[in-house]
Design a protein around this motif. Sequence first.
Motif, PDB file in Angstrom:
ATOM      1  N   LYS A  81       0.981  -1.223   0.050  1.00 27.58           N
ATOM      2  CA  LYS A  81      -0.165   0.021  -0.153  1.00 27.58           C
ATOM      3  C   LYS A  81       1.099   1.289  -0.031  1.00 27.58           C
ATOM      4  N   HIS A  82       0.449   2.304  -0.429  1.00 24.51           N
ATOM      5  CA  HIS A  82       1.187   3.654  -0.497  1.00 24.51           C
ATOM      6  C   HIS A  82       0.265   4.666  -0.577  1.00 24.51           C
ATOM      7  N   SER A  83       0.783   5.946  -0.126  1.00 22.03           N
ATOM      8  CA  SER A  83      -0.069   7.061  -0.069  1.00 22.03           C
ATOM      9  C   SER A  83       0.846   8.023  -0.818  1.00 22.03           C
ATOM     10  N   SER A  84       0.191   9.017  -1.614  1.00 25.88           N
ATOM     11  CA  SER A  84       0.876  10.168  -2.144  1.00 25.88           C
ATOM     12  C   SER A  84       1.119  11.350  -1.103  1.00 25.88           C
ATOM     13  N   GLY A  85       0.675  10.814   0.102  1.00 23.13           N
ATOM     14  CA  GLY A  85       1.088  12.055   0.976  1.00 23.13           C
ATOM     15  C   GLY A  85       0.178  12.724   1.707  1.00 23.13           C
ATOM     16  N   ILE A 164      16.587  11.668  -7.067  1.00 22.97           N
ATOM     17  CA  ILE A 164      15.705  12.566  -8.090  1.00 22.97           C
ATOM     18  C   ILE A 164      14.656  13.125  -7.101  1.00 22.97           C
ATOM     19  N   TYR A 165      14.122  12.752  -6.194  1.00 24.24           N
ATOM     20  CA  TYR A 165      13.163  13.210  -5.327  1.00 24.24           C
ATOM     21  C   TYR A 165      13.531  14.303  -4.571  1.00 24.24           C
ATOM     22  N   ALA A 166      14.923  14.358  -4.081  1.00 23.00           N
ATOM     23  CA  ALA A 166      15.609  15.127  -3.151  1.00 23.00           C
ATOM     24  C   ALA A 166      15.518  16.456  -4.046  1.00 23.00           C
ATOM     25  N   LEU A 167      16.130  16.351  -5.318  1.00 18.26           N
ATOM     26  CA  LEU A 167      16.276  17.358  -6.202  1.00 18.26           C
ATOM     27  C   LEU A 167      14.919  18.043  -6.504  1.00 18.26           C
ATOM     28  N   ARG A 168      14.002  17.197  -6.960  1.00 18.26           N
ATOM     29  CA  ARG A 168      12.536  17.624  -7.083  1.00 18.26           C
ATOM     30  C   ARG A 168      12.062  18.632  -5.962  1.00 18.26           C
ATOM     31  N   ASP A 169      12.192  18.252  -4.933  1.00 19.20           N
ATOM     32  CA  ASP A 169      11.925  18.931  -3.532  1.00 19.20           C
ATOM     33  C   ASP A 169      12.266  20.533  -3.491  1.00 19.20           C
ATOM     34  N   PRO A 178       3.769  12.608 -14.347  1.00 21.36           N
ATOM     35  CA  PRO A 178       4.837  11.597 -14.691  1.00 21.36           C
ATOM     36  C   PRO A 178       6.010  11.127 -13.443  1.00 21.36           C
ATOM     37  N   LEU A 179       6.321  12.442 -13.109  1.00 24.73           N
ATOM     38  CA  LEU A 179       7.267  12.315 -12.098  1.00 24.73           C
ATOM     39  C   LEU A 179       6.873  11.460 -10.907  1.00 24.73           C
ATOM     40  N   MET A 180       5.517  12.069 -10.508  1.00 24.40           N
ATOM     41  CA  MET A 180       5.034  11.393  -9.211  1.00 24.40           C
ATOM     42  C   MET A 180       4.714   9.943  -9.565  1.00 24.40           C
ATOM     43  N   ALA A 181       4.281   9.612 -10.766  1.00 24.41           N
ATOM     44  CA  ALA A 181       3.626   8.143 -10.884  1.00 24.41           C
ATOM     45  C   ALA A 181       5.138   7.323 -11.122  1.00 24.41           C
ATOM     46  N   SER A 182       5.960   7.768 -11.634  1.00 25.53           N
ATOM     47  CA  SER A 182       7.339   6.896 -11.874  1.00 25.53           C
ATOM     48  C   SER A 182       7.962   6.736 -10.289  1.00 25.53           C
ATOM     49  N   SER A 183       8.067   7.746  -9.697  1.00 24.98           N
ATOM     50  CA  SER A 183       8.526   7.846  -8.244  1.00 24.98           C
ATOM     51  C   SER A 183       7.746   6.679  -7.377  1.00 24.98           C
ATOM     52  N   ILE A 184       6.477   6.820  -7.300  1.00 27.63           N
ATOM     53  CA  ILE A 184       5.649   5.812  -6.504  1.00 27.63           C
ATOM     54  C   ILE A 184       6.134   4.545  -6.885  1.00 27.63           C
ATOM     55  N   MET A 185       5.733   4.217  -8.389  1.00 29.57           N
ATOM     56  CA  MET A 185       5.547   2.912  -9.023  1.00 29.57           C
ATOM     57  C   MET A 185       6.883   2.210  -8.708  1.00 29.57           C
ATOM     58  N   SER A 186       8.073   3.053  -8.930  1.00 32.55           N
ATOM     59  CA  SER A 186       9.255   2.565  -8.988  1.00 32.55           C
ATOM     60  C   SER A 186       9.574   1.772  -7.695  1.00 32.55           C
ATOM     61  N   LYS A 187       9.109   2.321  -6.605  1.00 36.36           N
ATOM     62  CA  LYS A 187       9.539   2.093  -5.296  1.00 36.36           C
ATOM     63  C   LYS A 187       8.485   0.775  -4.791  1.00 36.36           C
ATOM     64  N   LYS A 188       7.381   0.602  -5.589  1.00 34.85           N
ATOM     65  CA  LYS A 188       6.408  -0.213  -5.226  1.00 34.85           C
ATOM     66  C   LYS A 188       6.969  -1.606  -6.071  1.00 34.85           C
ATOM     67  N   ALA A 206      -2.209  18.200  -0.126  1.00 43.91           N
ATOM     68  CA  ALA A 206      -1.840  17.128  -0.827  1.00 43.91           C
ATOM     69  C   ALA A 206      -0.951  17.735  -1.936  1.00 43.91           C
ATOM     70  N   PHE A 207      -0.157  17.056  -2.836  1.00 41.55           N
ATOM     71  CA  PHE A 207       0.675  17.615  -3.807  1.00 41.55           C
ATOM     72  C   PHE A 207      -0.143  17.979  -5.110  1.00 41.55           C
ATOM     73  N   LEU A 208      -1.272  17.361  -5.251  1.00 48.95           N
ATOM     74  CA  LEU A 208      -2.132  17.719  -6.220  1.00 48.95           C
ATOM     75  C   LEU A 208      -3.397  18.317  -5.777  1.00 48.95           C
TER      76      LEU A 208
HETATM   77  N1  URA Z   1       5.111   9.936  -2.928  1.00 50.66           N
HETATM   78  C1  URA Z   1       6.212   9.593  -3.474  1.00 50.66           C
HETATM   79  O1  URA Z   1       6.597   8.538  -3.252  1.00 50.66           O
HETATM   80  N2  URA Z   1       6.573  10.461  -4.618  1.00 50.66           N
HETATM   81  C2  URA Z   1       6.293  11.401  -5.160  1.00 50.66           C
HETATM   82  O2  URA Z   1       6.574  11.827  -6.224  1.00 50.66           O
HETATM   83  C3  URA Z   1       5.007  11.872  -4.416  1.00 50.66           C
HETATM   84  C4  URA Z   1       4.478  11.374  -3.260  1.00 50.66           C
END
Ligand code: URA
Length: 434
Positions: A81-85, A164-169, A178-188, A206-208
């Motif tokens: 499970k994951h949440s976008s925050g 990349i996430y630290a740089l995006r921040d 696309p950056l959020m989708a790839s970030s979340i899905m790569s970890k999963k 939220a981010f969005l």
């Molecule tokens: N959570 C993540 O893991 N990545 C994002 O880019 C945003 C929310």
Amino acid sequence: MDIIEIIEKKKNGLILSEDEINFVVREYLNENIPDYQMSAFLMTIWFKGMNYDETNHLTIAMARSGRIIDLSSIPGIKVDKHSSGGVGDKTTIALIPMVSAAGVTVPKLSGRALGHTGGTIDKLESINNFITDLSIEKFIENIKRTKASIISASADISPADKKIYALRDVTGTTDSIPLMASSIMSKKIAGGADAFVLNVTVGEGAFLKKLSDAISLAKIMVNVGKSNHKKTYVIISSMEQPLGYAVGNSLEVQEAIELLNNRGPSDLKELCFFLGSYMLIAAGIVKKQIDGITLLQETIKSGKALNKFIEIVKNQNGQISQIKKPSLLPRAKYHEDIYSFRKGFISKVQAKTIGQAAMLLGAGRKKKDEHIDLSVGIILKKKTGDPVKANETLATVYFNSVEKYSLIKESVQKSFHITDQKPEVKPLILKVIS
Ligand code: URA
């Protein structure tokens, strides 16, 4: 291949090839592409977007930048499970014991707080001696024994995403679909589970901010899941106000334990049941959502979910007495109430402002690796739609530094909007995409 040409290509709205995307991820991780060029690359993606294939290639390149956990020795369907925050989002802490008590096998990789949003790993560390950086071998052993374990996504899980996430921040590129989708899905994908239930939050905290963006993100993640043979459900929920009443690490653990004791806030309960019922569907335990919800309710009423949490904590060396008696969790030295100026109805509780205030008290971190104070935070006493009298308590702030409290008290008070008319309370769950 040349990074400048790749940036130019994306800047002109052209489609990048799999090789080009692999090159950027690999060479950035190897430090052959400096931060300033990667920042430009990320910003071109923010403006020009990525199509589905590009997003999938980026996901896979990031997932393969580190270890992909092999969970094949664990029998059955494993659901992550994951949440976008969000602000006050303690769902994982209550949800994982509930679903594992109902029979789901959950290898849960979690993250830490950044900015105004909290992180499950920090929250769990408010339990004395709770180990969050278990070896993968121990993680697998715990799942085999207890059906669930919650650990921090270690440095070798999608290391490209971490960098990349630290740089995006710090470059204003967090809210790119696309950056959020790839970030979340790569970890999963790197986490090795067979199916995913993802919670995408939308709104002020939220981010969005727009539902249409959350739907686009959800559809892309479901498709990335499909391309990688991982059944993916996305539940989109509102993050206009904090989830539950507690914001801050030990305060949130305490609230999650309340829920496991069949009490706790109704919005937190609703979200846990909703996400949990899809985890049960993904695991093949129930076919209909309503049956999943009934099963989850039963795990709480019978005390099985609480016992499962105790088991999870015990497996990770945590102090059980704090779960049985949450008043033993870390407590801030001081607390003060924040009062309303006027009577009326709460029309809004600004989630982001509350999250930022908790962070400034020490509950979160502005920068990676900053030390956090597990005991501080805010307990809301009112939520959207509630009536309020003049001088009634809106929130209680828990703090260890009087100076920090004086910096945030006004913003906490202002984050509660009060109107004469009772506002329409919008639903929490907005959409399911699968
Ligand atoms: N959570 C993540 O893991 N990545 C994002 O880019 C945003 C929310």
